[in-house]
Write an enzyme that holds these catalytic residues in place. Sequence first.
Site, PDB file in Angstrom:
ATOM      1  N   SER A 104       2.713   9.454  -7.984  1.00  0.00           N
ATOM      2  CA  SER A 104       2.943   7.595  -8.236  1.00  0.00           C
ATOM      3  C   SER A 104       2.890   7.179  -8.961  1.00  0.00           C
ATOM      4  O   SER A 104       3.623   7.264  -9.951  1.00  0.00           O
ATOM      5  CB  SER A 104       2.057   6.906  -6.827  1.00  0.00           C
ATOM      6  OG  SER A 104       1.743   5.375  -6.196  1.00  0.00           O
ATOM      7  N   ARG A 156      -3.776  -4.777  -0.020  1.00  0.00           N
ATOM      8  CA  ARG A 156      -3.401  -3.789   0.104  1.00  0.00           C
ATOM      9  C   ARG A 156      -3.301  -3.071   2.064  1.00  0.00           C
ATOM     10  O   ARG A 156      -2.862  -2.041   2.248  1.00  0.00           O
ATOM     11  CB  ARG A 156      -5.389  -3.582   0.550  1.00  0.00           C
ATOM     12  CG  ARG A 156      -5.419  -1.419   0.325  1.00  0.00           C
ATOM     13  CD  ARG A 156      -5.052  -1.048  -0.333  1.00  0.00           C
ATOM     14  NE  ARG A 156      -5.490   0.768  -0.148  1.00  0.00           N
ATOM     15  CZ  ARG A 156      -4.847   1.415  -0.873  1.00  0.00           C
ATOM     16  NH1 ARG A 156      -4.542   1.241  -1.781  1.00  0.00           N
ATOM     17  NH2 ARG A 156      -6.105   2.481  -0.666  1.00  0.00           N
ATOM     18  N   ASP A 206       8.392   9.496   2.517  1.00  0.00           N
ATOM     19  CA  ASP A 206       8.361   8.236   1.294  1.00  0.00           C
ATOM     20  C   ASP A 206       8.898   7.275   1.419  1.00  0.00           C
ATOM     21  O   ASP A 206      10.296   7.200   1.344  1.00  0.00           O
ATOM     22  CB  ASP A 206       7.953   8.903   0.343  1.00  0.00           C
ATOM     23  CG  ASP A 206       7.383   7.771  -0.663  1.00  0.00           C
ATOM     24  OD1 ASP A 206       7.520   6.400  -0.819  1.00  0.00           O
ATOM     25  OD2 ASP A 206       6.977   8.814  -1.642  1.00  0.00           O
ATOM     26  N   HIS A 217       4.248   8.206   1.215  1.00  0.00           N
ATOM     27  CA  HIS A 217       4.155   8.520   0.170  1.00  0.00           C
ATOM     28  C   HIS A 217       2.654   8.788   0.213  1.00  0.00           C
ATOM     29  O   HIS A 217       2.702   9.636  -1.079  1.00  0.00           O
ATOM     30  CB  HIS A 217       3.803   6.843  -0.496  1.00  0.00           C
ATOM     31  CG  HIS A 217       3.336   7.081  -1.598  1.00  0.00           C
ATOM     32  ND1 HIS A 217       4.934   7.343  -2.507  1.00  0.00           N
ATOM     33  CD2 HIS A 217       2.443   6.626  -2.420  1.00  0.00           C
ATOM     34  CE1 HIS A 217       4.065   6.835  -4.269  1.00  0.00           C
ATOM     35  NE2 HIS A 217       2.897   7.205  -3.817  1.00  0.00           N
ATOM     36  N   ASP A 218       1.346   8.922   0.626  1.00  0.00           N
ATOM     37  CA  ASP A 218       0.422   9.036   0.553  1.00  0.00           C
ATOM     38  C   ASP A 218      -0.263  10.938   0.769  1.00  0.00           C
ATOM     39  O   ASP A 218      -0.589  11.459   1.014  1.00  0.00           O
ATOM     40  CB  ASP A 218      -1.178   8.307   1.055  1.00  0.00           C
ATOM     41  CG  ASP A 218      -1.736   7.294   0.280  1.00  0.00           C
ATOM     42  OD1 ASP A 218      -1.180   7.052  -0.813  1.00  0.00           O
ATOM     43  OD2 ASP A 218      -2.027   6.675   1.135  1.00  0.00           O
TER      44      ASP A 218
HETATM   45  C1  LIG Z   1     -11.372   9.912  -1.861  1.00  0.00           C
HETATM   46  C2  LIG Z   1     -11.947   9.020  -2.153  1.00  0.00           C
HETATM   47  O1  LIG Z   1     -12.808   8.505  -3.214  1.00  0.00           O
HETATM   48  S1  LIG Z   1     -11.037   7.145  -2.671  1.00  0.00           S
HETATM   49  C3  LIG Z   1     -11.748   5.991  -3.740  1.00  0.00           C
HETATM   50  C4  LIG Z   1     -10.863   6.363  -5.216  1.00  0.00           C
HETATM   51  N1  LIG Z   1      -9.821   6.004  -4.264  1.00  0.00           N
HETATM   52  C5  LIG Z   1      -8.566   6.935  -5.452  1.00  0.00           C
HETATM   53  O2  LIG Z   1      -8.536   7.667  -5.946  1.00  0.00           O
HETATM   54  C6  LIG Z   1      -7.329   6.487  -4.588  1.00  0.00           C
HETATM   55  C7  LIG Z   1      -6.480   7.654  -3.408  1.00  0.00           C
HETATM   56  N2  LIG Z   1      -6.726   7.541  -2.277  1.00  0.00           N
HETATM   57  C8  LIG Z   1      -6.541   6.491  -1.410  1.00  0.00           C
HETATM   58  O3  LIG Z   1      -5.733   6.310  -1.305  1.00  0.00           O
HETATM   59  C9  LIG Z   1      -6.724   6.999   0.188  1.00  0.00           C
HETATM   60  O4  LIG Z   1      -8.765   7.160   0.007  1.00  0.00           O
HETATM   61  C10 LIG Z   1      -6.366   8.029   1.168  1.00  0.00           C
HETATM   62  C11 LIG Z   1      -5.086   7.816   0.868  1.00  0.00           C
HETATM   63  C12 LIG Z   1      -6.380   9.109  -0.363  1.00  0.00           C
HETATM   64  C13 LIG Z   1      -7.404   8.618   1.881  1.00  0.00           C
HETATM   65  O5  LIG Z   1      -7.381   7.578   2.644  1.00  0.00           O
HETATM   66  P1  LIG Z   1      -8.041   7.107   4.302  1.00  0.00           P
HETATM   67  O6  LIG Z   1      -8.682   5.389   4.490  1.00  0.00           O
HETATM   68  O7  LIG Z   1      -9.540   7.896   4.123  1.00  0.00           O
HETATM   69  O8  LIG Z   1      -6.997   7.470   5.362  1.00  0.00           O
HETATM   70  P2  LIG Z   1      -6.528   6.833   6.570  1.00  0.00           P
HETATM   71  O9  LIG Z   1      -5.824   6.676   6.417  1.00  0.00           O
HETATM   72  O10 LIG Z   1      -6.154   8.545   6.856  1.00  0.00           O
HETATM   73  O11 LIG Z   1      -7.422   6.099   7.445  1.00  0.00           O
HETATM   74  C14 LIG Z   1      -9.166   6.602   7.294  1.00  0.00           C
HETATM   75  C15 LIG Z   1     -10.411   5.077   7.900  1.00  0.00           C
HETATM   76  O12 LIG Z   1      -9.452   4.372   8.521  1.00  0.00           O
HETATM   77  C16 LIG Z   1     -10.301   4.471   9.642  1.00  0.00           C
HETATM   78  N3  LIG Z   1      -9.796   4.086  10.927  1.00  0.00           N
HETATM   79  C17 LIG Z   1      -8.779   4.668  11.143  1.00  0.00           C
HETATM   80  N4  LIG Z   1      -8.220   4.027  11.901  1.00  0.00           N
HETATM   81  C18 LIG Z   1      -8.593   2.863  12.104  1.00  0.00           C
HETATM   82  C19 LIG Z   1      -8.500   2.090  13.426  1.00  0.00           C
HETATM   83  N5  LIG Z   1      -7.361   1.764  14.248  1.00  0.00           N
HETATM   84  N6  LIG Z   1      -9.011   0.661  12.483  1.00  0.00           N
HETATM   85  C20 LIG Z   1      -9.975  -0.093  11.744  1.00  0.00           C
HETATM   86  N7  LIG Z   1     -10.132   1.670  11.309  1.00  0.00           N
HETATM   87  C21 LIG Z   1      -9.836   2.011  11.690  1.00  0.00           C
HETATM   88  C22 LIG Z   1     -10.941   5.820   9.737  1.00  0.00           C
HETATM   89  O13 LIG Z   1     -12.762   5.470  10.116  1.00  0.00           O
HETATM   90  C23 LIG Z   1     -11.171   5.916   8.814  1.00  0.00           C
HETATM   91  O14 LIG Z   1     -12.539   5.002   7.947  1.00  0.00           O
HETATM   92  P3  LIG Z   1     -13.154   5.829   6.129  1.00  0.00           P
HETATM   93  O15 LIG Z   1     -12.466   6.009   5.657  1.00  0.00           O
HETATM   94  O16 LIG Z   1     -14.639   5.189   6.356  1.00  0.00           O
HETATM   95  O17 LIG Z   1     -13.628   7.212   6.927  1.00  0.00           O
HETATM   96  N1  LIG Z   2      -3.114   5.503  -2.454  1.00  0.00           N
HETATM   97  C1  LIG Z   2      -2.896   5.918  -3.768  1.00  0.00           C
HETATM   98  C2  LIG Z   2      -1.877   5.688  -4.121  1.00  0.00           C
HETATM   99  C3  LIG Z   2      -0.406   4.350  -3.971  1.00  0.00           C
HETATM  100  O1  LIG Z   2       0.473   4.590  -5.307  1.00  0.00           O
HETATM  101  C4  LIG Z   2      -3.598   4.917  -4.484  1.00  0.00           C
HETATM  102  O2  LIG Z   2      -4.235   3.613  -3.948  1.00  0.00           O
HETATM  103  O3  LIG Z   2      -3.995   4.235  -5.583  1.00  0.00           O
END
Ligand SMILES: CC(=O)SCCNC(=O)CCNC(=O)[C@H](O)C(C)(C)COP(=O)(O)OP(=O)(O)OC[C@H]1O[C@@H](n2cnc3c(N)ncnc32)[C@H](O)[C@@H]1OP(=O)(O)O
Ligand SMILES: N[C@@H](CCO)C(=O)O
Length: 344
Positions: free
Chosen positions: A152, A209, A291, A320-321
């Site tokens: 990304s 977001r 994506d 994308h993710d």
């Molecule tokens: C892991 C880290 O260190 S993240 C902090 C640093 N960030 C980065 O490095 C950026 C890159 N990372 C990211 O963008 C994200 O962390 C990702 C893409 C890897 C994963 O995102 P996630 O939010 O975990 O993924 P997903 O889309 O499956 O959502 C899951 C969350 O939504 C919640 N959820 C799912 N469905 C619903 C709903 N219908 N209503 C409310 N909450 C919901 C889940 O309970 C879960 O909550 P949690 O994060 O408290 O466990």
């Molecule tokens: N989900 C990732 C990738 C976005 O391009 C972020 O929040 O950085």
Amino acid sequence: MTAYTLPESPIQRLSDEAHPERCTPEQAAPRLQTITLFRDHPLLLDCGRPLSSVRVAYHTYGEAREDALLVTHALTGTSAVHEWWPTLFGPGKALDPRQAYIVCSNVLGGCAGTSGPRELDGTPLTLRDMVAVQRELLRVLGVRRVTVVGGSMGGMQVYEWLRSYPDLVERAVIIGAPARHSPWAIGLNTAQRNAIRLAPGGEGLKVARQIAMLSYRSPQSLGQTQSGESRRKPGVPAVETYLEYQGEKLAERFCEQSYCTLTEAMDRFSLSDAELNAIRTPVLVVGISSDVLYPSAEVQSFAALLPASSYWELHSPHGHDAFLMDAESLNDTVKEYLTARLGA
Ligand SMILES: CC(=O)SCCNC(=O)CCNC(=O)[C@H](O)C(C)(C)COP(=O)(O)OP(=O)(O)OC[C@H]1O[C@@H](n2cnc3c(N)ncnc32)[C@H](O)[C@@H]1OP(=O)(O)O
Ligand SMILES: N[C@@H](CCO)C(=O)O
């Protein structure tokens, strides 16, 4: 450009024997450090402003060496690769701290320890500015050759590395990233920044977001994970509370000024076809089948302009993710590419 197959590329595999572990588990452990760069000579930003005493927060993993593996993070990522890329990072994986000296720094303009909104005070940045800080960090760390890997916005930084420092980069991996932002991607970022400007103080960032999350997922992914009613709020569609929750989560860990600065830098990023054609470094370009932000056809079309590229597609319904969330096959492919030897 070739579809990704090792025998066709000028690359040969190294046997496991040729890759004994290079350091102990203790040496491979994450190290978070902060350094101040550009104390004597300021960094001249693309906008013309000199920037002195740039603080950089960065992680290193593994034993220091002259050849490093630089990981460049995405928009809201951090230098803690071990936290956000567990599928690719770790012993035996593509990014193996027992085999390689791995470095990742928090980007200039971000809000994770490197000089950001407070020091920049509204100064516009480019990805070239961010990469120039990374280059100086590597110089100070004694690194002379680098392999750069990013997805990304991280992948866009890899393109910038290839343009700005072609002699330093031995090979590169670009995942789910364009060589220039499309009107579609700029439009999405513009709507996100407008939300922040219209509702400063946090609420706008949450909406930004939410818009972004729709571009990081896919219709199929949300169909699989967010169909029906929310478990948190009966009678409300699941995707509604999902987006609200994602907005809340980002607002707790990110800052709106950084969000605007970094997305503006992405929107201004543009390599010309001629610049892409001039890049001789071997590059693995990865497109993501579902994506909607950077469609795989677009990513592949940029790869086709790189004379020494291989293209591979990550097949996932998660959009994308997927490079973060559905990355087992990506790990295998990147590992294979990075552990291959440049042929004669
Ligand atoms: C892991 C880290 O260190 S993240 C902090 C640093 N960030 C980065 O490095 C950026 C890159 N990372 C990211 O963008 C994200 O962390 C990702 C893409 C890897 C994963 O995102 P996630 O939010 O975990 O993924 P997903 O889309 O499956 O959502 C899951 C969350 O939504 C919640 N959820 C799912 N469905 C619903 C709903 N219908 N209503 C409310 N909450 C919901 C889940 O309970 C879960 O909550 P949690 O994060 O408290 O466990
Ligand atoms: N989900 C990732 C990738 C976005 O391009 C972020 O929040 O950085």
